[in-house]
Design a protein around this motif. Structure first.
Motif, PDB file in Angstrom:
ATOM      1  N   MET A  39       0.850  -1.174   0.000  1.00 33.84           N
ATOM      2  CA  MET A  39       0.000   0.000   0.000  1.00 33.84           C
ATOM      3  C   MET A  39       0.896   1.238   0.000  1.00 33.84           C
ATOM      4  SD  MET A  39      -2.805   1.173   2.874  1.00 33.84           S
ATOM      5  CE  MET A  39      -3.997  -0.065   2.476  1.00 33.84           C
ATOM      6  N   SER A  40       0.774   2.062  -1.015  1.00 37.46           N
ATOM      7  CA  SER A  40       1.569   3.275  -1.091  1.00 37.46           C
ATOM      8  C   SER A  40       0.986   4.330  -0.167  1.00 37.46           C
ATOM      9  CB  SER A  40       1.602   3.802  -2.522  1.00 37.46           C
ATOM     10  OG  SER A  40       0.354   4.370  -2.850  1.00 37.46           O
ATOM     11  N   THR A  41       1.762   5.358   0.118  1.00 41.86           N
ATOM     12  CA  THR A  41       1.304   6.434   0.982  1.00 41.86           C
ATOM     13  C   THR A  41       0.025   7.058   0.446  1.00 41.86           C
ATOM     14  OG1 THR A  41       3.582   6.877   1.619  1.00 41.86           O
ATOM     15  CG2 THR A  41       1.993   8.603   2.068  1.00 41.86           C
ATOM     16  N   GLN A  42      -0.065   7.214  -0.878  1.00 43.17           N
ATOM     17  CA  GLN A  42      -1.257   7.814  -1.474  1.00 43.17           C
ATOM     18  C   GLN A  42      -2.487   6.925  -1.321  1.00 43.17           C
ATOM     19  OE1 GLN A  42      -1.453  10.868  -2.238  1.00 43.17           O
ATOM     20  NE2 GLN A  42       0.707  11.258  -2.055  1.00 43.17           N
ATOM     21  N   ASP A  43      -2.302   5.609  -1.159  1.00 48.86           N
ATOM     22  CA  ASP A  43      -3.419   4.694  -0.972  1.00 48.86           C
ATOM     23  C   ASP A  43      -3.956   4.726   0.458  1.00 48.86           C
ATOM     24  OD1 ASP A  43      -3.244   3.838  -3.598  1.00 48.86           O
ATOM     25  OD2 ASP A  43      -1.955   2.136  -3.092  1.00 48.86           O
ATOM     26  N   ARG A  44      -3.171   5.261   1.375  1.00 44.77           N
ATOM     27  CA  ARG A  44      -3.623   5.343   2.764  1.00 44.77           C
ATOM     28  C   ARG A  44      -4.612   6.498   2.895  1.00 44.77           C
ATOM     29  NH1 ARG A  44       2.320   4.784   3.916  1.00 44.77           N
ATOM     30  NH2 ARG A  44       2.609   2.553   3.797  1.00 44.77           N
ATOM     31  N   PRO A  45      -5.622   6.329   3.736  1.00 38.94           N
ATOM     32  CA  PRO A  45      -6.667   7.350   3.837  1.00 38.94           C
ATOM     33  C   PRO A  45      -6.172   8.646   4.489  1.00 38.94           C
ATOM     34  CG  PRO A  45      -6.956   5.701   5.536  1.00 38.94           C
ATOM     35  CD  PRO A  45      -5.842   5.214   4.647  1.00 38.94           C
ATOM     36  N   GLU A  46      -6.732   9.733   4.062  1.00 34.21           N
ATOM     37  CA  GLU A  46      -6.505  11.023   4.706  1.00 34.21           C
ATOM     38  C   GLU A  46      -7.516  11.091   5.843  1.00 34.21           C
ATOM     39  OE1 GLU A  46      -4.639  14.629   5.332  1.00 34.21           O
ATOM     40  OE2 GLU A  46      -4.148  13.325   3.644  1.00 34.21           O
ATOM     41  N   LEU A  47      -7.050  11.184   7.086  1.00 36.59           N
ATOM     42  CA  LEU A  47      -7.940  11.115   8.243  1.00 36.59           C
ATOM     43  C   LEU A  47      -8.038  12.454   8.962  1.00 36.59           C
ATOM     44  CD1 LEU A  47      -6.637   7.725   9.677  1.00 36.59           C
ATOM     45  CD2 LEU A  47      -8.684   8.091   8.299  1.00 36.59           C
ATOM     46  N   ASP A  48      -9.178  12.692   9.536  1.00 38.90           N
ATOM     47  CA  ASP A  48      -9.417  13.833  10.409  1.00 38.90           C
ATOM     48  C   ASP A  48     -10.433  13.335  11.434  1.00 38.90           C
ATOM     49  OD1 ASP A  48      -9.711  16.252  11.648  1.00 38.90           O
ATOM     50  OD2 ASP A  48     -10.455  17.323   9.877  1.00 38.90           O
ATOM     51  N   LEU A  49      -9.930  12.695  12.497  1.00 36.59           N
ATOM     52  CA  LEU A  49     -10.775  11.986  13.462  1.00 36.59           C
ATOM     53  C   LEU A  49     -10.419  12.369  14.888  1.00 36.59           C
ATOM     54  CD1 LEU A  49     -10.505   8.377  11.975  1.00 36.59           C
ATOM     55  CD2 LEU A  49     -12.461   9.923  11.779  1.00 36.59           C
ATOM     56  N   VAL A  50     -11.375  12.185  15.769  1.00 34.73           N
ATOM     57  CA  VAL A  50     -11.149  12.310  17.203  1.00 34.73           C
ATOM     58  C   VAL A  50     -11.658  11.022  17.839  1.00 34.73           C
ATOM     59  CG1 VAL A  50     -11.667  13.580  19.308  1.00 34.73           C
ATOM     60  CG2 VAL A  50     -11.382  14.823  17.149  1.00 34.73           C
ATOM     61  N   ALA A  51     -10.849  10.436  18.702  1.00 31.26           N
ATOM     62  CA  ALA A  51     -11.212   9.215  19.415  1.00 31.26           C
ATOM     63  C   ALA A  51     -11.053   9.488  20.908  1.00 31.26           C
ATOM     64  CB  ALA A  51     -10.308   8.065  18.993  1.00 31.26           C
ATOM     65  N   SER A  52     -11.671   8.645  21.710  1.00 30.91           N
ATOM     66  CA  SER A  52     -11.522   8.824  23.154  1.00 30.91           C
ATOM     67  C   SER A  52     -11.308   7.481  23.827  1.00 30.91           C
ATOM     68  CB  SER A  52     -12.756   9.512  23.744  1.00 30.91           C
ATOM     69  OG  SER A  52     -13.881   8.678  23.659  1.00 30.91           O
ATOM     70  N   CYS A  53     -10.815   7.572  25.048  1.00 29.88           N
ATOM     71  CA  CYS A  53     -10.656   6.372  25.867  1.00 29.88           C
ATOM     72  C   CYS A  53     -12.046   5.881  26.270  1.00 29.88           C
ATOM     73  CB  CYS A  53      -9.800   6.691  27.092  1.00 29.88           C
ATOM     74  SG  CYS A  53     -10.558   7.908  28.205  1.00 29.88           S
ATOM     75  N   ASP A  54     -12.111   4.785  26.980  1.00 26.44           N
ATOM     76  CA  ASP A  54     -13.387   4.174  27.346  1.00 26.44           C
ATOM     77  C   ASP A  54     -14.247   5.097  28.203  1.00 26.44           C
ATOM     78  OD1 ASP A  54     -15.184   1.973  27.265  1.00 26.44           O
ATOM     79  OD2 ASP A  54     -14.443   1.240  29.191  1.00 26.44           O
ATOM     80  N   CYS A  55     -13.646   5.869  29.105  1.00 21.71           N
ATOM     81  CA  CYS A  55     -14.430   6.742  29.987  1.00 21.71           C
ATOM     82  C   CYS A  55     -14.592   8.154  29.437  1.00 21.71           C
ATOM     83  CB  CYS A  55     -13.816   6.780  31.384  1.00 21.71           C
ATOM     84  SG  CYS A  55     -12.270   7.721  31.513  1.00 21.71           S
ATOM     85  N   GLY A  56     -13.866   8.495  28.369  1.00 21.28           N
ATOM     86  CA  GLY A  56     -13.991   9.814  27.758  1.00 21.28           C
ATOM     87  C   GLY A  56     -13.101  10.886  28.346  1.00 21.28           C
ATOM     88  N   ALA A  57     -12.278  10.547  29.332  1.00 21.93           N
ATOM     89  CA  ALA A  57     -11.421  11.554  29.975  1.00 21.93           C
ATOM     90  C   ALA A  57     -10.249  11.989  29.090  1.00 21.93           C
ATOM     91  CB  ALA A  57     -10.894  11.019  31.309  1.00 21.93           C
ATOM     92  N   VAL A  58      -9.837  11.134  28.163  1.00 16.73           N
ATOM     93  CA  VAL A  58      -8.705  11.448  27.273  1.00 16.73           C
ATOM     94  C   VAL A  58      -9.182  11.320  25.833  1.00 16.73           C
ATOM     95  CG1 VAL A  58      -6.345  10.840  26.605  1.00 16.73           C
ATOM     96  CG2 VAL A  58      -7.066  10.542  28.976  1.00 16.73           C
ATOM     97  N   ARG A  59      -8.798  12.299  25.038  1.00 16.85           N
ATOM     98  CA  ARG A  59      -9.164  12.288  23.615  1.00 16.85           C
ATOM     99  C   ARG A  59      -7.897  12.394  22.783  1.00 16.85           C
ATOM    100  NH1 ARG A  59     -14.545  13.561  22.771  1.00 16.85           N
ATOM    101  NH2 ARG A  59     -14.236  14.860  20.936  1.00 16.85           N
TER     102      ARG A  59
END
Length: 147
Positions: A1-21
């Motif tokens: 998979m070339s770099t161009q094949d990798r998705p451009e991401l703009d995401l926010v994730a959190s831990c299970d309790c939501g205290a860390v993002r």
């Protein structure tokens, strides 16, 4: 998979309790699975599914704690996790300090883009942990490309 094949991401994730993002913006460097015994212990499974990002592409909100351990490579491996629920948010190796190793599951519900292309530390992979047989397997790290 070339770099161009990798998705451009703009995401926010959190831990299970939501205290860390964790916010990520940009393309992953790599997406792979690791069957080292430490990943087995921390994931509670036979492997971990991870995404490698430039550290500059990630930002963390909230307090984390860290745990440092020696890796088989001789490097120091640091896992950063939520002090409330213990969810791993990212990890770093002293071998590659410019990168963050992020569990793909941290993006649960928004990680359909995840496509692993190899299994590393296959020497400790256990047979009951079913991994796509088409993935290239490496006993330790993937060999460096020869020029």
């Amino acid at each position: 998979m070339s770099t161009q094949d990798r998705p451009e991401l703009d995401l926010v994730a959190s831990c299970d309790c939501g205290a860390v993002r964790l916010a990520v913006k940009g393309r992953p460097i790599a997406m792979f699975q690791c069957a080292c015994q430490n990943c087995q212990k921390t994931s509670g499974s036979g492997h971990s599914s991870v995404v490698l990002f430039p550290a500059s592409a990630t930002s963390v909100t909230g307090e984390t704690k860290s745990y440092v351990r020696p890796a088989d490579s001789g490097a120091s491996f640091t896992r950063h996790f939520c002090p409330v629920c213990s969810t791993t948010v990212y990890a770093q190796s002293s071998r590659a300090p410019a990168f963050h190793i992020v569990p793909a599951g941290l993006f649960a519900g928004q990680n359909e883009w995840y496509t692993p292309n190899q299994l590393i530390f296959a020497r400790s992979h256990v047979g009951w942990d079913l991994i796509d047989t088409h993935l290239p397997r490496h006993d330790t790290y993937r060999p460096e490309k020869q020029s």
